[in-house]
Design an enzyme around this catalytic site. Structure first.
Site, PDB file in Angstrom:
ATOM      1  N   GLY A 107      35.601-121.880  -9.762  1.00 55.00           N
ATOM      2  CA  GLY A 107      35.856-123.218 -10.282  1.00 55.00           C
ATOM      3  C   GLY A 107      35.043-124.256  -9.538  1.00 55.00           C
ATOM      4  O   GLY A 107      33.898-124.015  -9.148  1.00 55.00           O
ATOM      5  N   LYS A 123      35.329-125.130  -6.615  1.00 54.42           N
ATOM      6  CA  LYS A 123      35.214-124.817  -5.189  1.00 54.42           C
ATOM      7  C   LYS A 123      33.997-123.943  -4.908  1.00 54.42           C
ATOM      8  O   LYS A 123      33.708-123.626  -3.761  1.00 54.42           O
ATOM      9  CB  LYS A 123      36.483-124.116  -4.693  1.00 54.42           C
ATOM     10  CG  LYS A 123      37.735-124.993  -4.753  1.00 54.42           C
ATOM     11  CD  LYS A 123      38.932-124.246  -4.190  1.00 54.42           C
ATOM     12  CE  LYS A 123      40.169-125.132  -4.150  1.00 54.42           C
ATOM     13  NZ  LYS A 123      40.573-125.597  -5.485  1.00 54.42           N
ATOM     14  N   ALA A 124      33.286-123.521  -5.942  1.00 53.21           N
ATOM     15  CA  ALA A 124      32.106-122.684  -5.753  1.00 53.21           C
ATOM     16  C   ALA A 124      31.015-123.488  -5.044  1.00 53.21           C
ATOM     17  O   ALA A 124      30.881-124.697  -5.264  1.00 53.21           O
ATOM     18  CB  ALA A 124      31.591-122.188  -7.097  1.00 53.21           C
ATOM     19  N   LEU A 159      27.828-124.864  -8.410  1.00 51.33           N
ATOM     20  CA  LEU A 159      28.596-124.822  -9.653  1.00 51.33           C
ATOM     21  C   LEU A 159      27.738-124.366 -10.820  1.00 51.33           C
ATOM     22  O   LEU A 159      26.550-124.675 -10.897  1.00 51.33           O
ATOM     23  CB  LEU A 159      29.182-126.199  -9.949  1.00 51.33           C
ATOM     24  CG  LEU A 159      30.147-126.767  -8.910  1.00 51.33           C
ATOM     25  CD1 LEU A 159      30.626-128.139  -9.340  1.00 51.33           C
ATOM     26  CD2 LEU A 159      31.328-125.842  -8.710  1.00 51.33           C
ATOM     27  N   VAL A 160      28.365-123.644 -11.739  1.00 49.78           N
ATOM     28  CA  VAL A 160      27.709-123.248 -12.987  1.00 49.78           C
ATOM     29  C   VAL A 160      28.498-123.875 -14.135  1.00 49.78           C
ATOM     30  O   VAL A 160      29.724-123.761 -14.198  1.00 49.78           O
ATOM     31  CB  VAL A 160      27.662-121.718 -13.143  1.00 49.78           C
ATOM     32  CG1 VAL A 160      26.994-121.343 -14.477  1.00 49.78           C
ATOM     33  CG2 VAL A 160      26.902-121.082 -11.982  1.00 49.78           C
ATOM     34  N   LYS A 165      23.133-123.918 -13.572  1.00 48.41           N
ATOM     35  CA  LYS A 165      23.543-123.773 -12.169  1.00 48.41           C
ATOM     36  C   LYS A 165      23.043-124.987 -11.392  1.00 48.41           C
ATOM     37  O   LYS A 165      21.850-125.316 -11.433  1.00 48.41           O
ATOM     38  CB  LYS A 165      23.004-122.492 -11.557  1.00 48.41           C
ATOM     39  CG  LYS A 165      23.477-122.271 -10.114  1.00 48.41           C
ATOM     40  CD  LYS A 165      23.088-120.900  -9.596  1.00 48.41           C
ATOM     41  CE  LYS A 165      23.630-120.668  -8.190  1.00 48.41           C
ATOM     42  NZ  LYS A 165      23.319-119.328  -7.681  1.00 48.41           N
ATOM     43  N   ASP A 170      22.741-111.192  -3.278  1.00 47.39           N
ATOM     44  CA  ASP A 170      24.193-111.195  -3.491  1.00 47.39           C
ATOM     45  C   ASP A 170      24.592-110.501  -4.791  1.00 47.39           C
ATOM     46  O   ASP A 170      25.343-111.051  -5.609  1.00 47.39           O
ATOM     47  CB  ASP A 170      24.714-112.635  -3.475  1.00 47.39           C
ATOM     48  CG  ASP A 170      26.183-112.716  -3.076  1.00 47.39           C
ATOM     49  OD1 ASP A 170      26.729-111.692  -2.638  1.00 47.39           O
ATOM     50  OD2 ASP A 170      26.777-113.792  -3.226  1.00 47.39           O
TER      51      ASP A 170
END
Length: 515
Positions: free
Chosen positions: A86, A88-89, A92-93, A107, A201
């Site tokens: 959400g 908190k990433a 953000l995407v 992104k 990742d």
């Protein structure tokens, strides 16, 4: 009668750009609906696909404007966030939709992550050259002030993590898990063959499912989260040992991370590699397997995948298999090749939704469906400006000489439009629009038709969209968009737009009032 214009007006061209636009540049210069002057998108042709199948429909890599991406994502609304964590990433995407109706994923990085816009653009351009049917391909980027943005194809059916760890109706069946493993291995192999062997990742959140339910590898992992920052955001227990030692990602590191995905597919849980290896060494393979499969898997196939995962997770990078061995091991395990992925996932394929009820077409709708520009022209001439009655309410003070001049320009444009002097009509209507004191959806609709009759459907679509922005429910604006989309060979979108226009026109007629 005037001849068709040979060039777009200056506001629709890049500075110094040739007047005639090449066919492959169509649909790359769509504007932000909220302004009249726009900087078109710079586009780059991707390198040919290195054996990755049919990428038809994937647009060339392009530079997007910030207003365009703001419009697509509703101003980067929190409601459009699709990042797994959400808001908190770390990066953000957002889900968004461009003006050509294409869905995108955007992104958003911080400027601190990539302070040098040139470095960010060069890195994005390198990733943007990749094209493969197993990738969620990168289609553009944006560097504007403090903003650093990547734009990719949008995958509507969630992530592997969601389907494995947070499923609601059914877990992923065994054959589909094998398909996921094979497809992602193929994506990594193709990227490696194209000179992009590193992937940052790699985890279950990077595996996405497209509209057909087929698994695809997110292109975002081909770029680090920052120019000099971490390549791994997951728990250190899942990070390649050599990365903990030297902070560098190598092709062998990608193989290690692929091994963690194999563990996820086998167990249906996010198990630390060290714990899983202990279970494998203890011959506790059945304990490792996902209990939600309820034994519905081949022990022989599961053993092959467990062995491959064990090899990928070796401590020393040199002891891990190469990418070709991953594909060679997984490809023979594929079963149910005739069963579509969306069936195995238990999701409905979007285009299989019941067809839209066809609405009867008016004379304008019929003309647009036939793309009969002459008939459309006659109808617009006869309609005159009755749709503009409530568009402008001017005070006495506003009736200045300038107002008289722009109204005179519009009048000259009307005469030229009636006589099909298209170049003059476009020039006069552009003069009226550029002043900005008055707004007229009819002027945009008429200039849109002029562009269509000059074989400039991209400019025509822009004007039809501007007419819709002024009058959101005006059926004529939708009809003109339908014709422009059809001219741009976007037949499915054109048919949707035609039906939407017919529905709005029918609703208006029943309501008996102007939109």
């Amino acid at each position: 009668m005037g001849s068709c214009c040979s060039s777009l007006p200056p506001e629709n061209r890049l500075p110094g750009e040739a007047a005639v636009e090449a066919p492959e540049e169509k649909m790359k210069n769509l504007p932000n609906l909220h302004t009249n002057h726009h900087q078109p998108r710079r586009s780059f042709s991707p390198v040919p696909d290195g054996g990755g199948g049919d990428e038809e429909g994937v647009p060339p890599f392009a530079e997007f404007s910030l207003p365009e991406l703001k419009a697509a994502t509703n101003g980067f609304s929190s409601k459009n966030i699709v990042s797994e964590s959400g808001d908190k990433a770390p990066n953000l995407v957002y889900k968004g939709r461009l003006q050509n109706r294409r869905w995108i994923a955007v992104k958003k990085f911080s400027r601190a992550a990539w302070p040098d816009p040139k470095q960010f653009a060069e890195e994005a351009w390198g990733v943007g050259k990749l094209r493969h049917r197993r990738l969620a391909n990168l289609i553009g980027y944006c560097c504007d002030g403090n903003e650093r943005l990547l734009v990719a194809e949008y995958m509507p059916n969630d992530t592997l993590a969601k389907h494995l760890f947070h499923w609601e109706n059914q877990t992923i069946e065994w054959a589909m898990r094998l398909r996921v493993a094979c497809f992602i291995a193929e994506a990594l192999e193709d990227c490696s063959n194209e000179g992009r062997p590193l992937y940052h990742d790699l985890n279950a959140y990077r595996v996405l499912f497209d509209e057909d339910g087929d698994p695809r590898l997110s292109c975002f992992g081909h770029m680090k989260n920052s120019r000099d920052g971490k390549s791994y955001s997951t728990n250190l227990a899942y990070t390649p040992p050599e990365y903990l030692r030297n902070g560098r990602v190598t092709p062998e590191s990608v193989i290690f991370s692929f091994g963690t995905i194999l563990l996820d597919l086998l167990s249906g849980k996010h198990i630390p590699p060290s714990h899983a290896l202990d279970m494998i060494r203890g011959k506790n393979i059945l304990v490792l397997m996902d209990s939600h499969l309820e034994g519905n898997f081949s022990t022989e196939e599961a053993t092959s995948v467990v062995d491959l995962a064990s090899q990928c997770l070796q401590y020393e990078p040199r002891d891990r298999p190469d990418i070709k061995k991953l594909v060679a091991t997984l490809a023979p395990l594929q079963t149910k090749s005739d069963v579509p992925s969306h069936v195995m996932l238990g999701i409905q394929k979007r285009e299989e939704a019941p067809p839209t009820t066809l609405h009867p077409l008016s004379p304008l709708g019929e003309a647009c469906s036939r793309m009969d520009l002459t008939a459309i022209h006659q109808i617009l001439v006869m309609a005159h400006y009755r749709e503009d009655q409530t568009t402008n309410e001017l005070s006495f003070q506003e009736w200045t000489q300038q107002m008289r001049d722009i109204l005179d320009a519009r009048k000259k444009g009307d005469f030229a439009f009636r006589d099909k002097d298209l170049k003059t009509a476009i020039e006069c209507y552009s003069q009226f629009i550029d002043v900005g004191t008055m707004v007229s959806p009819t002027v945009y609709a008429r200039r849109s038709l002029c562009h269509l009759m000059c074989d400039q459907p991209d400019a025509a679509l822009r004007d039809a969209m501007q007419a819709q922005y002024i009058y959101p429910d005006w059926h004529t604006a939708f009809y003109m968009q339908a014709v422009a989309l059809s001219k741009l060979n976007m037949q499915s979108d054109a048919m949707d737009m035609l039906q939407e226009a017919a529905m709005l026109e029918e609703k208006r007629q029943k309501g008996g009032k102007v939109p």
